[in-house]
Design an enzyme around this catalytic site. Structure first.
Site, PDB file in Angstrom:
ATOM      1  N   GLY A  24     -15.709  33.634 -48.046  1.00  0.00           N
ATOM      2  CA  GLY A  24     -15.271  32.782 -46.944  1.00  0.00           C
ATOM      3  C   GLY A  24     -16.004  33.082 -45.660  1.00  0.00           C
ATOM      4  O   GLY A  24     -15.422  33.044 -44.568  1.00  0.00           O
ATOM      5  N   ALA A  25     -17.304  33.326 -45.756  1.00  0.00           N
ATOM      6  CA  ALA A  25     -18.072  33.835 -44.614  1.00  0.00           C
ATOM      7  C   ALA A  25     -18.660  32.746 -43.730  1.00  0.00           C
ATOM      8  O   ALA A  25     -19.406  33.061 -42.804  1.00  0.00           O
ATOM      9  CB  ALA A  25     -19.187  34.750 -45.109  1.00  0.00           C
ATOM     10  N   ASN A  26     -18.334  31.489 -43.967  1.00  0.00           N
ATOM     11  CA  ASN A  26     -18.947  30.439 -43.153  1.00  0.00           C
ATOM     12  C   ASN A  26     -18.168  30.145 -41.874  1.00  0.00           C
ATOM     13  O   ASN A  26     -18.666  29.441 -40.993  1.00  0.00           O
ATOM     14  CB  ASN A  26     -19.089  29.146 -43.960  1.00  0.00           C
ATOM     15  CG  ASN A  26     -17.756  28.604 -44.428  1.00  0.00           C
ATOM     16  OD1 ASN A  26     -17.201  29.130 -45.390  1.00  0.00           O
ATOM     17  ND2 ASN A  26     -17.239  27.570 -43.775  1.00  0.00           N
ATOM     18  N   GLY A  28     -14.412  31.438 -39.218  1.00  0.00           N
ATOM     19  CA  GLY A  28     -13.252  32.277 -38.988  1.00  0.00           C
ATOM     20  C   GLY A  28     -13.497  33.763 -39.142  1.00  0.00           C
ATOM     21  O   GLY A  28     -14.515  34.307 -38.691  1.00  0.00           O
ATOM     22  N   GLY A  30     -14.193  35.482 -41.800  1.00  0.00           N
ATOM     23  CA  GLY A  30     -15.348  35.819 -42.633  1.00  0.00           C
ATOM     24  C   GLY A  30     -16.644  35.786 -41.862  1.00  0.00           C
ATOM     25  O   GLY A  30     -17.482  36.683 -41.995  1.00  0.00           O
ATOM     26  N   SER A 153      -1.786  39.837 -45.334  1.00  0.00           N
ATOM     27  CA  SER A 153      -1.175  39.212 -44.162  1.00  0.00           C
ATOM     28  C   SER A 153       0.150  39.909 -43.871  1.00  0.00           C
ATOM     29  O   SER A 153       0.765  40.499 -44.760  1.00  0.00           O
ATOM     30  CB  SER A 153      -0.926  37.718 -44.441  1.00  0.00           C
ATOM     31  OG  SER A 153      -0.051  37.142 -43.498  1.00  0.00           O
ATOM     32  N   TYR A 178       2.273  30.463 -50.174  1.00  0.00           N
ATOM     33  CA  TYR A 178       1.284  31.218 -49.397  1.00  0.00           C
ATOM     34  C   TYR A 178       1.724  32.684 -49.293  1.00  0.00           C
ATOM     35  O   TYR A 178       0.919  33.594 -49.534  1.00  0.00           O
ATOM     36  CB  TYR A 178       1.136  30.619 -48.001  1.00  0.00           C
ATOM     37  CG  TYR A 178       0.230  31.436 -47.096  1.00  0.00           C
ATOM     38  CD1 TYR A 178      -1.144  31.461 -47.286  1.00  0.00           C
ATOM     39  CD2 TYR A 178       0.769  32.207 -46.066  1.00  0.00           C
ATOM     40  CE1 TYR A 178      -1.978  32.223 -46.471  1.00  0.00           C
ATOM     41  CE2 TYR A 178      -0.054  32.966 -45.244  1.00  0.00           C
ATOM     42  CZ  TYR A 178      -1.426  32.971 -45.450  1.00  0.00           C
ATOM     43  OH  TYR A 178      -2.238  33.735 -44.645  1.00  0.00           O
TER      44      TYR A 178
END
Length: 318
Positions: A24-26, A28, A30, A153, A178
Protein backbone atom coordinates in the site's frame (compact mmCIF):
# COMPACT_ATOMS: atom_id res chain seq x y z
CA UNK A 1 11.01 7.46 23.64
CA UNK A 2 8.95 9.73 25.89
CA UNK A 3 6.83 12.77 25.22
CA UNK A 4 9.83 14.95 26.12
CA UNK A 5 12.11 13.14 23.70
CA UNK A 6 9.87 12.07 20.87
CA UNK A 7 11.40 9.99 18.14
CA UNK A 8 11.38 11.41 14.60
CA UNK A 9 12.47 10.20 11.18
CA UNK A 10 15.74 12.06 11.69
CA UNK A 11 16.66 9.28 14.13
CA UNK A 12 16.22 6.48 11.59
CA UNK A 13 19.64 4.83 11.25
CA UNK A 14 21.31 4.67 7.85
CA UNK A 15 19.41 2.05 5.83
CA UNK A 16 21.84 1.78 2.92
CA UNK A 17 21.94 -1.76 1.58
CA UNK A 18 18.67 -2.82 3.22
CA UNK A 19 15.72 -3.98 1.11
CA UNK A 20 12.15 -3.19 2.17
CA UNK A 21 8.74 -4.24 0.89
CA UNK A 22 5.98 -1.79 1.84
CA UNK A 23 2.43 -2.76 0.93
CA UNK A 24 0.00 0.00 0.00
CA UNK A 25 2.92 2.32 -0.68
CA UNK A 26 1.28 4.62 -3.23
CA UNK A 27 -0.50 6.83 -0.67
CA UNK A 28 -1.09 7.58 3.00
CA UNK A 29 0.91 5.72 5.61
CA UNK A 30 2.56 3.47 3.03
CA UNK A 31 3.87 6.36 0.97
CA UNK A 32 5.06 8.20 4.09
CA UNK A 33 6.87 5.03 5.19
CA UNK A 34 8.47 4.45 1.78
CA UNK A 35 9.60 8.08 1.52
CA UNK A 36 11.26 8.04 4.94
CA UNK A 37 13.04 4.75 4.27
CA UNK A 38 14.26 5.91 0.85
CA UNK A 39 15.58 9.15 2.36
CA UNK A 40 17.72 7.08 4.72
CA UNK A 41 19.17 5.00 1.87
CA UNK A 42 16.84 2.00 1.88
CA UNK A 43 15.92 0.16 -1.31
CA UNK A 44 12.12 0.16 -1.24
CA UNK A 45 9.74 -2.03 -3.22
CA UNK A 46 6.42 -0.21 -3.52
CA UNK A 47 3.82 -2.99 -3.48
CA UNK A 48 0.67 -1.44 -4.94
CA UNK A 49 -2.64 -2.52 -6.44
CA UNK A 50 -2.69 0.38 -8.93
CA UNK A 51 0.62 0.48 -10.80
CA UNK A 52 0.02 3.94 -12.28
CA UNK A 53 -0.51 5.39 -8.82
CA UNK A 54 2.56 3.51 -7.68
CA UNK A 55 4.64 5.05 -10.45
CA UNK A 56 3.37 8.50 -9.50
CA UNK A 57 4.40 7.83 -5.91
CA UNK A 58 7.83 6.63 -7.03
CA UNK A 59 8.26 9.78 -9.14
CA UNK A 60 7.35 11.91 -6.14
CA UNK A 61 9.96 10.14 -4.02
CA UNK A 62 12.57 10.53 -6.78
CA UNK A 63 11.83 14.26 -7.05
CA UNK A 64 12.49 14.68 -3.33
CA UNK A 65 15.39 12.23 -3.26
CA UNK A 66 17.05 11.93 -6.70
CA UNK A 67 19.29 9.06 -5.62
CA UNK A 68 16.41 7.08 -4.09
CA UNK A 69 16.23 3.35 -4.86
CA UNK A 70 12.57 2.50 -5.37
CA UNK A 71 10.75 0.04 -7.59
CA UNK A 72 7.05 -0.45 -8.25
CA UNK A 73 5.41 -3.87 -8.29
CA UNK A 74 1.76 -4.82 -8.55
CA UNK A 75 0.16 -6.53 -5.56
CA UNK A 76 -3.55 -7.00 -4.94
CA UNK A 77 -3.71 -8.36 -1.42
CA UNK A 78 -7.36 -9.32 -1.82
CA UNK A 79 -6.39 -11.79 -4.56
CA UNK A 80 -4.21 -14.67 -3.40
CA UNK A 81 -3.14 -15.37 -6.99
CA UNK A 82 -1.75 -11.83 -7.15
CA UNK A 83 0.05 -12.37 -3.82
CA UNK A 84 1.72 -15.50 -5.17
CA UNK A 85 2.69 -13.79 -8.43
CA UNK A 86 4.18 -10.85 -6.53
CA UNK A 87 6.19 -13.15 -4.28
CA UNK A 88 7.52 -15.10 -7.26
CA UNK A 89 8.70 -11.90 -8.96
CA UNK A 90 10.40 -10.66 -5.81
CA UNK A 91 12.09 -14.02 -5.30
CA UNK A 92 13.34 -13.97 -8.88
CA UNK A 93 15.04 -10.61 -8.41
CA UNK A 94 16.14 -10.58 -4.77
CA UNK A 95 18.19 -13.09 -2.82
CA UNK A 96 17.09 -11.54 0.47
CA UNK A 97 14.75 -9.04 2.08
CA UNK A 98 15.38 -7.14 5.27
CA UNK A 99 11.96 -5.76 6.23
CA UNK A 100 8.38 -6.45 5.19
CA UNK A 101 5.90 -3.74 6.22
CA UNK A 102 2.38 -5.16 6.11
CA UNK A 103 0.68 -1.78 5.84
CA UNK A 104 -2.05 -1.84 3.18
CA UNK A 105 -5.69 -2.10 4.09
CA UNK A 106 -9.31 -1.38 3.29
CA UNK A 107 -11.84 0.07 5.73
CA UNK A 108 -15.59 -0.45 6.11
CA UNK A 109 -16.80 -1.07 2.54
CA UNK A 110 -20.20 -2.54 1.78
CA UNK A 111 -20.06 -6.32 2.02
CA UNK A 112 -18.13 -7.78 -0.90
CA UNK A 113 -16.02 -10.85 -1.55
CA UNK A 114 -12.46 -11.34 -2.73
CA UNK A 115 -11.45 -13.28 -5.82
CA UNK A 116 -11.29 -16.43 -3.68
CA UNK A 117 -14.64 -15.76 -1.99
CA UNK A 118 -13.48 -14.32 1.34
CA UNK A 119 -14.93 -11.21 2.97
CA UNK A 120 -12.96 -8.34 1.47
CA UNK A 121 -11.56 -6.75 4.63
CA UNK A 122 -10.48 -10.07 6.13
CA UNK A 123 -9.00 -11.03 2.75
CA UNK A 124 -7.06 -7.82 2.12
CA UNK A 125 -6.09 -6.77 5.62
CA UNK A 126 -5.25 -10.20 7.03
CA UNK A 127 -5.19 -13.16 4.63
CA UNK A 128 -3.19 -11.38 1.93
CA UNK A 129 -0.55 -10.27 4.43
CA UNK A 130 -0.48 -13.70 6.09
CA UNK A 131 0.18 -15.33 2.72
CA UNK A 132 2.72 -12.71 1.64
CA UNK A 133 4.70 -13.12 4.86
CA UNK A 134 4.79 -16.88 4.52
CA UNK A 135 5.87 -16.75 0.89
CA UNK A 136 8.73 -14.33 1.63
CA UNK A 137 9.81 -15.61 5.03
CA UNK A 138 12.95 -17.42 3.89
CA UNK A 139 14.13 -14.30 2.04
CA UNK A 140 13.65 -12.37 5.27
CA UNK A 141 15.55 -15.00 7.24
CA UNK A 142 18.52 -14.25 4.97
CA UNK A 143 18.26 -10.51 5.64
CA UNK A 144 20.16 -8.13 7.90
CA UNK A 145 18.29 -7.46 11.14
CA UNK A 146 15.15 -8.84 9.45
CA UNK A 147 11.69 -7.79 10.59
CA UNK A 148 8.04 -8.20 9.73
CA UNK A 149 6.04 -5.13 10.75
CA UNK A 150 2.28 -5.68 10.73
CA UNK A 151 0.09 -2.61 11.03
CA UNK A 152 -2.97 -3.02 13.24
CA UNK A 153 -5.20 -0.38 14.85
CA UNK A 154 -6.54 0.81 18.18
CA UNK A 155 -9.74 -0.78 16.86
CA UNK A 156 -8.26 -4.22 17.38
CA UNK A 157 -9.37 -3.86 21.00
CA UNK A 158 -13.00 -3.69 19.87
CA UNK A 159 -12.75 -6.60 17.47
CA UNK A 160 -14.06 -10.14 17.66
CA UNK A 161 -13.06 -12.88 15.24
CA UNK A 162 -16.17 -14.64 13.99
CA UNK A 163 -14.69 -18.05 13.34
CA UNK A 164 -18.16 -19.39 12.56
CA UNK A 165 -18.92 -16.62 10.03
CA UNK A 166 -15.70 -15.09 8.70
CA UNK A 167 -17.37 -14.13 5.41
CA UNK A 168 -20.26 -12.30 7.07
CA UNK A 169 -22.89 -14.47 5.46
CA UNK A 170 -25.13 -14.44 8.54
CA UNK A 171 -24.71 -10.77 9.32
CA UNK A 172 -22.38 -8.01 8.19
CA UNK A 173 -21.46 -4.66 9.70
CA UNK A 174 -18.75 -2.70 7.84
CA UNK A 175 -17.03 -1.41 10.99
CA UNK A 176 -17.41 -4.65 12.96
CA UNK A 177 -15.68 -6.56 10.18
CA UNK A 178 -13.01 -3.86 9.92
CA UNK A 179 -12.40 -4.29 13.65
CA UNK A 180 -12.25 -8.06 13.12
CA UNK A 181 -9.58 -7.64 10.44
CA UNK A 182 -7.49 -5.37 12.67
CA UNK A 183 -7.74 -7.85 15.54
CA UNK A 184 -6.63 -10.54 13.07
CA UNK A 185 -3.56 -8.40 12.23
CA UNK A 186 -2.71 -8.14 15.92
CA UNK A 187 -3.26 -11.85 16.58
CA UNK A 188 -1.15 -12.75 13.54
CA UNK A 189 1.75 -10.49 14.51
CA UNK A 190 1.80 -11.85 18.04
CA UNK A 191 1.48 -15.50 16.99
CA UNK A 192 4.14 -15.01 14.31
CA UNK A 193 6.47 -13.70 17.01
CA UNK A 194 5.80 -16.77 19.15
CA UNK A 195 6.49 -19.18 16.30
CA UNK A 196 9.61 -17.34 15.10
CA UNK A 197 11.00 -17.37 18.62
CA UNK A 198 10.23 -21.06 19.08
CA UNK A 199 12.03 -21.85 15.81
CA UNK A 200 15.07 -19.75 16.71
CA UNK A 201 14.54 -17.61 13.61
CA UNK A 202 16.47 -14.34 13.22
CA UNK A 203 13.30 -12.63 11.95
CA UNK A 204 11.47 -10.37 14.39
CA UNK A 205 7.71 -9.85 14.23
CA UNK A 206 6.68 -6.40 15.45
CA UNK A 207 3.26 -4.75 15.55
CA UNK A 208 2.45 -1.07 15.06
CA UNK A 209 -0.56 1.17 14.78
CA UNK A 210 -0.87 4.78 13.57
CA UNK A 211 -3.49 6.13 15.96
CA UNK A 212 -5.98 8.33 14.13
CA UNK A 213 -4.39 9.44 10.87
CA UNK A 214 -6.03 11.16 7.91
CA UNK A 215 -5.59 8.95 4.83
CA UNK A 216 -7.76 7.82 1.96
CA UNK A 217 -8.55 4.70 4.00
CA UNK A 218 -11.41 6.67 5.56
CA UNK A 219 -12.80 7.88 2.22
CA UNK A 220 -12.03 5.35 -0.52
CA UNK A 221 -14.21 2.45 0.69
CA UNK A 222 -16.59 3.53 3.49
CA UNK A 223 -20.09 4.73 2.70
CA UNK A 224 -22.81 6.58 4.56
CA UNK A 225 -22.30 7.55 8.19
CA UNK A 226 -18.87 5.92 8.48
CA UNK A 227 -17.53 7.96 5.56
CA UNK A 228 -19.10 11.15 6.91
CA UNK A 229 -17.74 10.60 10.41
CA UNK A 230 -14.18 9.53 9.60
CA UNK A 231 -13.80 11.23 6.23
CA UNK A 232 -15.11 14.68 7.18
CA UNK A 233 -16.31 15.37 10.72
CA UNK A 234 -13.34 13.95 12.62
CA UNK A 235 -10.65 14.76 10.03
CA UNK A 236 -9.46 17.95 11.81
CA UNK A 237 -8.49 15.77 14.79
CA UNK A 238 -6.37 13.41 12.73
CA UNK A 239 -2.61 13.33 12.29
CA UNK A 240 -0.91 13.74 8.94
CA UNK A 241 0.40 10.52 7.37
CA UNK A 242 4.03 11.47 8.01
CA UNK A 243 3.21 11.59 11.74
CA UNK A 244 0.98 8.53 11.71
CA UNK A 245 3.73 6.50 10.04
CA UNK A 246 6.20 7.05 12.88
CA UNK A 247 5.23 3.94 14.89
CA UNK A 248 5.70 1.60 11.94
CA UNK A 249 8.94 3.32 10.95
CA UNK A 250 10.20 2.93 14.50
CA UNK A 251 9.17 -0.73 14.47
CA UNK A 252 10.98 -1.24 11.16
CA UNK A 253 14.25 0.51 11.96
CA UNK A 254 14.92 1.34 15.62
CA UNK A 255 17.80 -0.75 17.00
CA UNK A 256 16.13 -1.35 20.38
CA UNK A 257 12.90 -2.88 19.04
CA UNK A 258 12.28 -6.43 20.18
CA UNK A 259 10.13 -9.09 18.61
CA UNK A 260 6.58 -9.17 19.92
CA UNK A 261 6.42 -5.47 20.78
CA UNK A 262 3.51 -3.25 19.79
CA UNK A 263 4.39 0.33 18.86
CA UNK A 264 1.77 3.10 18.81
CA UNK A 265 1.37 6.84 19.51
CA UNK A 266 2.08 8.12 23.02
CA UNK A 267 -0.79 10.64 23.18
CA UNK A 268 -4.18 10.40 24.84
CA UNK A 269 -6.02 7.29 23.78
CA UNK A 270 -3.08 6.39 21.52
CA UNK A 271 -4.70 8.54 18.84
CA UNK A 272 -1.70 10.75 18.06
CA UNK A 273 1.84 11.49 19.19
CA UNK A 274 5.31 10.02 19.01
CA UNK A 275 6.00 6.27 18.98
CA UNK A 276 6.00 4.31 22.22
CA UNK A 277 5.36 0.75 23.37
CA UNK A 278 1.66 0.03 23.89
CA UNK A 279 -0.36 -2.97 25.01
CA UNK A 280 -2.14 -5.62 22.98
CA UNK A 281 -5.63 -6.63 24.00
CA UNK A 282 -5.95 -9.87 25.92
CA UNK A 283 -7.70 -11.46 22.94
CA UNK A 284 -4.88 -10.49 20.59
CA UNK A 285 -2.35 -12.12 22.91
CA UNK A 286 -4.46 -15.25 23.48
CA UNK A 287 -2.51 -18.40 22.60
CA UNK A 288 -5.72 -20.25 21.73
CA UNK A 289 -6.95 -17.49 19.42
CA UNK A 290 -3.50 -17.31 17.82
CA UNK A 291 -3.40 -21.05 17.16
CA UNK A 292 -6.92 -21.11 15.78
CA UNK A 293 -6.49 -18.12 13.49
CA UNK A 294 -3.18 -19.48 12.23
CA UNK A 295 -4.68 -22.83 11.30
CA UNK A 296 -7.68 -21.21 9.59
CA UNK A 297 -5.41 -18.83 7.69
CA UNK A 298 -3.21 -21.66 6.43
CA UNK A 299 -6.28 -23.50 5.17
CA UNK A 300 -7.82 -20.44 3.50
CA UNK A 301 -4.58 -19.32 1.81
CA UNK A 302 -2.89 -22.70 1.25
CA UNK A 303 0.32 -21.09 2.51
CA UNK A 304 2.27 -23.05 5.11
CA UNK A 305 5.15 -21.29 6.82
CA UNK A 306 8.64 -22.81 6.71
CA UNK A 307 10.42 -21.49 9.77
CA UNK A 308 14.20 -21.46 9.70
CA UNK A 309 16.62 -21.13 12.58
CA UNK A 310 19.42 -18.60 12.30
CA UNK A 311 21.81 -19.60 9.55
CA UNK A 312 19.60 -22.45 8.31
CA UNK A 313 18.11 -21.76 4.86
CA UNK A 314 14.77 -23.08 3.63
CA UNK A 315 13.32 -23.47 0.18
CA UNK A 316 10.43 -21.11 0.84
CA UNK A 317 6.75 -21.80 0.16
CA UNK A 318 6.01 -20.99 -3.44
Amino acid sequence: MTQKQRWTTEQIPDQTGRVFVVTGANSGLGLATARALARRGGQVILAVRDVEKGRAAAARIATEQPDAHVEVRRLDLADLDSVRAFALRVRADHARLDVLVNNAGVMAPPRSLSAQGHELQFACNHLGHFALTGLLLDLLAAGRDPRVVTVSSVNHRKGRIRFDDLAGERGYSPMAFYDQSKLANAVFGHELHRRLTEAGSPVRSVLAHPGYTATNLQTSAPVGLVKLLFGRILTPLAQRPDRGALPQLYAATAPDVRGGEFIGPDGMGELRGGPTRVELSAEAASAETGRRLWEVSEQLTDVWFAFAAAGVPTGGND
